[in-house]
Design an enzyme around this catalytic site. Sequence first.
Site, PDB file in Angstrom:
ATOM      1  N   ASP A 174       0.943   6.247  -9.446  1.00  0.00           N
ATOM      2  CA  ASP A 174       0.150   5.455  -8.506  1.00  0.00           C
ATOM      3  C   ASP A 174      -1.270   6.019  -8.547  1.00  0.00           C
ATOM      4  OD1 ASP A 174      -1.157   4.407  -6.309  1.00  0.00           O
ATOM      5  OD2 ASP A 174       0.629   4.400  -5.023  1.00  0.00           O
ATOM      6  N   LYS A 212      -7.023  -1.873  -2.075  1.00  0.00           N
ATOM      7  CA  LYS A 212      -8.015  -0.804  -1.887  1.00  0.00           C
ATOM      8  C   LYS A 212      -9.224  -1.044  -2.797  1.00  0.00           C
ATOM      9  CE  LYS A 212      -4.448   0.737   0.460  1.00  0.00           C
ATOM     10  NZ  LYS A 212      -4.166   0.185   1.771  1.00  0.00           N
ATOM     11  N   TYR A 230       2.011   8.509  -0.585  1.00  0.00           N
ATOM     12  CA  TYR A 230       1.708   7.609   0.539  1.00  0.00           C
ATOM     13  C   TYR A 230       2.970   7.459   1.406  1.00  0.00           C
ATOM     14  CZ  TYR A 230       1.322   2.991   2.712  1.00  0.00           C
ATOM     15  OH  TYR A 230       1.357   1.937   3.589  1.00  0.00           O
ATOM     16  N   ARG A 266       5.355 -19.891  -9.241  1.00  0.00           N
ATOM     17  CA  ARG A 266       6.020 -18.609  -8.989  1.00  0.00           C
ATOM     18  C   ARG A 266       6.179 -17.863 -10.307  1.00  0.00           C
ATOM     19  NH1 ARG A 266      11.203 -19.775  -7.398  1.00  0.00           N
ATOM     20  NH2 ARG A 266      11.932 -19.129  -9.436  1.00  0.00           N
TER      21      ARG A 266
HETATM   22  N1  PLP Z   1      -0.301   3.456  -2.750  1.00  0.00           N
HETATM   23  C1  PLP Z   1      -1.214   4.158  -2.046  1.00  0.00           C
HETATM   24  C2  PLP Z   1      -1.749   5.425  -2.622  1.00  0.00           C
HETATM   25  C3  PLP Z   1      -1.622   3.698  -0.791  1.00  0.00           C
HETATM   26  O1  PLP Z   1      -2.532   4.410  -0.102  1.00  0.00           O
HETATM   27  C4  PLP Z   1      -1.080   2.498  -0.278  1.00  0.00           C
HETATM   28  C5  PLP Z   1      -1.478   1.983   1.035  1.00  0.00           C
HETATM   29  O2  PLP Z   1      -2.210   2.606   1.779  1.00  0.00           O
HETATM   30  C6  PLP Z   1      -0.127   1.814  -1.042  1.00  0.00           C
HETATM   31  C7  PLP Z   1       0.233   2.317  -2.281  1.00  0.00           C
HETATM   32  C8  PLP Z   1       0.514   0.558  -0.544  1.00  0.00           C
HETATM   33  O3  PLP Z   1      -0.340  -0.525  -0.763  1.00  0.00           O
HETATM   34  P1  PLP Z   1      -0.251  -1.884   0.076  1.00  0.00           P
HETATM   35  O4  PLP Z   1      -0.680  -1.553   1.477  1.00  0.00           O
HETATM   36  O5  PLP Z   1      -1.168  -2.801  -0.657  1.00  0.00           O
HETATM   37  O6  PLP Z   1       1.175  -2.321   0.042  1.00  0.00           O
END
Ligand code: PLP
Length: 394
Positions: free
Chosen positions: A186, A211, A113, A60
């Site tokens: 992000d 992604k 998001y 962990r």
């Molecule tokens: N950030 C963006 C721009 C996203 O499109 C997503 C999910 O679609 C996330 C964060 C969240 O990622 P996760 O689904 O791996 O938690």
Amino acid sequence: MTRHDDRSRENRFKTLAVGAVENATRHENGRTSDVVPPLHLSTTFEWASGEDGNEHDYSRESNPTRAALEKQLALLEGGEHGLAFASGLAAISTTMLSLVPPGGHLVSSDSIYSGTEKLLTELVAGHFGVDVEFVDARNPENVAAAVDSDTDLIWAESPTNPLMQLCDIRAIADIAQDYDIPFGVDSTFASPYFQAPLELGADIVVHSTTKYLNGHSDSIGGAVITDDDGISEQLAFAQRIGLGNMLSPFDCYLVARGIKTLPARMEHHEENAMAVARLLEGHDRVARVHYPGLESHPQHDLAVEQMSGYSGMLSFEFDGSLTEIEAFVEGLKIFTPGASLGGVESLVEVPSLMIPDEVSHGSTTADIPENLVRLSVGIEDVDDLCGDLRSALP
Ligand code: PLP
């Protein structure tokens, strides 16, 4: 550096993406004969005293496979520290909850998001009493007007999901620096191949590795990369001692494997997405295409300046009813309807049909039009993809 006057970052990146994992593994394990870094599933490691002591004791807190991926992520983003999380949202929530105290102040872009928006409204504001202020971050002056010396964190996404809006990372980083506030970006939609937020002055870069980084739609994960020792320590403590939301060794292995082909995939995603965007832009049943690579995108100049490519994500507004949009989606043979993005296969999502509870329409500039269709353009043959869209469109 812009896309047109300097491709050297991408050239260096191609070699780094393949080699970084070996470098990271050697760093962790000394020189080994493994060409592919080994997968360490052990939860615990034999204790030894003094100089023979093991760098890892309990998985962990640290694990050799995770440590190798974290080093690899840091190298790709040009940062000092990388942390691998159990999901993109785990990376984002750990960052926000570690850096913003209960009752603190967080300024966020209003185009983000939907999961991040829910996290901010329900948990960060709703549960921890943080004053979350949403602004249209396309104009940095809106960010400047919202922050003050008590602000704890500035948050933005660029390009945004699903509207493909950008924020001027350098301009917002300058504002953050003036107030000595950490600024997190992000950068999931761009991937580290096409955008380097730390180089533009951001303090923290976050990815959903689910992604493009993993790229094969078979692992959920997230990453934080930062140059700041203090931020890295705070996040590592929250992750390893507090929340326990680190990425499993097997997922680390998958992400590390995916990264080796990131440059090749991203070039292909972008080439296909540009062809799809141009096709849609010329279609009489498409009202508007959102793709930063198109000259018609209102922030195209900013895209050229701060990105070295435009990635494989785009959205468009269908000139027709929801019933017609549903028929269009059903008519597609190659684009699979579904959530998520950034894998090698093409996906189509209609937020108002598929995630209606997460979509709000019409009250802010970041609201999602009911007729919005999002495409994650994969790496299939471009003529097949364009043909699929042409025959499904009315
Ligand atoms: N950030 C963006 C721009 C996203 O499109 C997503 C999910 O679609 C996330 C964060 C969240 O990622 P996760 O689904 O791996 O938690």
